[in-house]
Enzyme design. Structure first.
Site, mmCIF file in Angstrom:
data_model
loop_
_atom_site.group_PDB
_atom_site.id
_atom_site.type_symbol
_atom_site.label_atom_id
_atom_site.label_comp_id
_atom_site.label_asym_id
_atom_site.label_seq_id
_atom_site.Cartn_x
_atom_site.Cartn_y
_atom_site.Cartn_z
ATOM 1 C CG HIS A 32 -1.861 1.146 1.556
ATOM 2 N ND1 HIS A 32 -3.195 0.891 0.573
ATOM 3 C CD2 HIS A 32 -2.049 2.362 1.926
ATOM 4 C CE1 HIS A 32 -3.957 2.082 0.859
ATOM 5 N NE2 HIS A 32 -3.146 2.789 1.700
ATOM 6 C CG MET A 67 -5.311 10.022 1.396
ATOM 7 S SD MET A 67 -4.403 9.397 2.756
ATOM 8 C CE MET A 67 -3.201 8.408 1.782
HETATM 9 C C1 DX5 Z 1 -3.474 7.005 6.437
HETATM 10 C C2 DX5 Z 1 -2.911 6.284 5.436
HETATM 11 C C3 DX5 Z 1 -2.539 4.700 6.048
HETATM 12 C C4 DX5 Z 1 -1.567 4.552 6.929
HETATM 13 C C5 DX5 Z 1 -1.993 3.692 7.940
HETATM 14 O O1 DX5 Z 1 -3.983 8.047 6.134
HETATM 15 O O2 DX5 Z 1 -3.658 6.013 4.438
HETATM 16 O O3 DX5 Z 1 -2.497 4.126 4.809
HETATM 17 O O4 DX5 Z 1 -0.370 4.263 6.369
HETATM 18 O O5 DX5 Z 1 -1.176 3.317 8.902
HETATM 19 P P1 DX5 Z 1 -1.419 2.599 10.405
HETATM 20 O O6 DX5 Z 1 -1.657 1.104 9.812
HETATM 21 O O7 DX5 Z 1 -0.294 2.865 11.117
HETATM 22 O O8 DX5 Z 1 -2.667 3.169 10.809
HETATM 23 ZN ZN ZN Z 2 -3.791 4.728 2.872
#
Ligand code: DX5
Ligand code: ZN
Length: 212
Positions: A32, A67
């Protein structure tokens, strides 16, 4: 069978290649990659160059989470970079349906993401155009946050509304809260902190896979 997509936002920036290699070897087919523009979310993260390196050199599917405002300007660029999945946000506005078409027309999976406050119903107009719905389980922008438990209900609601495609969840997911997400209908669990800050990610991934 839940797929784990490790989020490289939590990886060591000076050891990105090694960190990715470890999770791919441990069986993760998706990686991801968060893209943040400093406008849609108050943070900055990865560029097309990272997607290109991940897609071209690690053997993983680059699961690319945009995002950003005006994602239509960058869909082609991330598709050219080799993204295997491109997810845009419903809240970014613009012609969401046309953007999902743009992604699918590149022969890759089209994802639509909903922030925690956005109801499942807002995805309804796009059921015929998306391959995956990404349910944000934290406010997007930062890793290491606690999962918002209310978002589990949104996964269930999407299934009630008739969504048969993939559901991915992102934010604060760990070994402890994964069973509830799976029970609600999850397919893909994004895990950043839980995977990359674990002293032994390969064992964690193997244990989760064995317990399904
Ligand atoms: C947050 C991101 C996530 C983030 C998740 O805005 O979209 O992909 O990396 O990280 P964890 O698992 O640490 O919450
Ligand atoms: Zn993400």
């Amino acid at each position: 069978m839940i797929r784990i997509a490790p989020s490289i936002l939590a990886a060591d920036p000076l050891a990105l290649g090694n960190d990715i290699e470890r999770v791919v070897k441990a069986g993760c087919e998706w990686v991801h990659i968060d893209v943040m523009d400093g406008h849609f979310v108050p943070n900055l993260a990865y560029s097309p160059a990272t997607v290109k390196a991940v897609a071209g050199r690690t053997g993983a599917i680059a699961d690319t989470h945009l995002m950003m405002d005006n994602p239509e300007k960058y869909i082609g660029i991330f598709a050219d970079a080799g993204a295997g999945v491109i997810t845009i946000h419903e809240e970014a506005g613009g012609d969401t349906g046309a953007m999902l078409d743009m992604i699918r027309n590149r022969g890759i999976l089209a994802g639509l993401s909903l922030k925690p406050a956005t109801p499942a119903e807002r995805a309804l107009p796009y059921f015929g155009k998306a391959d995956m719905i990404l349910v944000m389980t934290v406010e997007p922008g930062f890793g290491g946050q606690k999962m918002n438990e209310k978002c589990i209900e949104k996964i269930r609601r999407l299934r009630e509304l008739g969504w048969n495609g993939l559901i991915e969840a992102d934010g604060g997911i760990n070994e402890a809260n994964l069973p509830a997400l799976r029970e609600a209908g999850l397919d893909v669990a994004v895990m950043g902190t839980a995977v990359f800050r674990d002293p032994d990610p390969a064992t964690l991934i193997a244990r989760i896979s064995a317990n399904q």
